[in-house]
Design an enzyme around this catalytic site. Structure first.
Site, PDB file in Angstrom:
ATOM      1  CB  CYS A  89      -2.857   0.486   8.508  1.00 30.67           C
ATOM      2  SG  CYS A  89      -1.380   0.318   7.547  1.00 30.67           S
ATOM      3  CG  HIS A 132      -2.127  -0.699   1.245  1.00 24.67           C
ATOM      4  ND1 HIS A 132      -2.608  -1.391   2.339  1.00 24.67           N
ATOM      5  CD2 HIS A 132      -3.046  -0.863   0.259  1.00 24.67           C
ATOM      6  CE1 HIS A 132      -3.770  -1.952   2.022  1.00 24.67           C
ATOM      7  NE2 HIS A 132      -4.057  -1.662   0.767  1.00 24.67           N
TER       8      HIS A 132
END
Ligand code: ARG
Length: 300
Positions: free
Chosen positions: A294, A200
């Site tokens: 996150c 990511h």
């Protein structure tokens, strides 16, 4: 005022950058959405970190680490909103991924709904849609044939400027960039993520303010690094060991920067740029491939 060609554009190299002076200001949210890790565990191997940790989460420790992170965010002056955890949804704690919030000036808050790569995470999305709808947001989607977009995990705003950085090639598809630019009416910078470990954008790229960013160079190609250096005056390159310790998943709240403990040289660099590092322990969540950023989502 930017012309439509500029607003709707995907920037892929130095040849097609939009100058800083043409970027519009952005409304920056000042609250944080989190989800308690009540049902958090590592069940399968959706990324490089999970395979060795299936069934290996210390549940009590995870609850304590999450509460400490929440308290640290609140102490930085940012209220935390909660989305209720759902039994059997082990990754819901990672609230960065399911949507991308935004608001145009004079417009209502909206989210672009994510299209997650893995079925285990696709089923989280309707619960986030419900939360955002109940909080007055418009829901917008990229067309289904764009395939993948993992929300704020791969789409990161250039602080208070209307420019979106998008990491593609691991979870989010290249095709989504043009659609994001069209919906958001801002230029989108496409960054190819070249290492499966940094799957990511938020695992290797943390915007600190409109001039400063933390970057792990090993996650990007040459063109990507050129674009990053074009738009940010202060590019803090983090070492491989700090990157493996999730320093690239730092979360900036004004001059405070919250990050996984133990990244000594990154903390020193932050101090040099007048940021205040706050070290927390997210070891249980790193087993699932996630750390501080996150587990957060900025909301209006
Ligand atoms: N286990 C989760 C996954 O693989 C971790 C998500 C981490 N989130 C992030 N924004 N990097 O999807």
């Amino acid at each position: 005022m930017m012309t439509p060609e500029i607003r709707f554009k995907t920037i892929t190299s130095l040849q097609d950058v939009v100058p800083h002076a043409s970027l519009a200001p952005r409304v920056v949210p000042r609250r944080v959405l989190m989800c308690p890790p009540t049902y958090f565990e590592v069940k399968d191997a959706n990324n490089a970190f999970m395979a060795d940790n299936i069934g290996g989460v210390d549940w009590d420790k995870a609850q304590q680490q999450w509460s400490k992170l929440k308290e640290t965010i609140e102490n930085c002056g940012f209220p935390v909103e909660i989305i209720e955890p759902i039994a059997g949804f082990e990754d819901m704690v990672f609230t960065a991924n399911q949507v991308l919030p935004f608001a145009k000036f004079g417009g209502e808050p909206s989210v672009i709904v994510g299209q997650m790569a893995f079925p285990t995470r696709q089923r989280e999305v309707p619960f986030f849609e419900k939360w955002f709808q109940a909080h007055g947001y418009n829901l917008l989607s990229i067309p289904a044939d764009c395939e993948r977009f993992e929300g704020g995990g791969d789409g990161i705003w250039h602080a208070d400027l209307g420019l979106l950085w998008v990491g593609v090639g691991q979870r989010t598809s290249e095709k989504s960039c043009d659609e994001l630019a069209r919906i958001l009416e801002v230029p989108v910078v496409k960054l190819k993520l070249v290492s499966p470990k940094f799957y990511h954008l938020d695992t290797a790229f943390a915007v600190l303010d409109s001039q400063s960013v933390l970057v792990y160079p090993g996650a990007f190609d040459r063109t990507g690094l050129e674009l990053i250096r074009f738009y940010f005056k202060n590019v803090v390159e983090i070492s491989e060991s700090d990157a493996n310790n999730f320093a690239g998943n730092a979360f900036a709240l004004d001059r405070n920067v919250i990050l996984q403990r133990g990244s000594i040289s990154t903390c020193e660099e932050l101090g040099r740029l007048q940021f205040v590092p706050h070290e927390v322990d997210t070891s249980e969540f790193m087993k699932s491939g996630g750390s501080v950023y996150c587990m957060t989502q900025m909301v209006y």
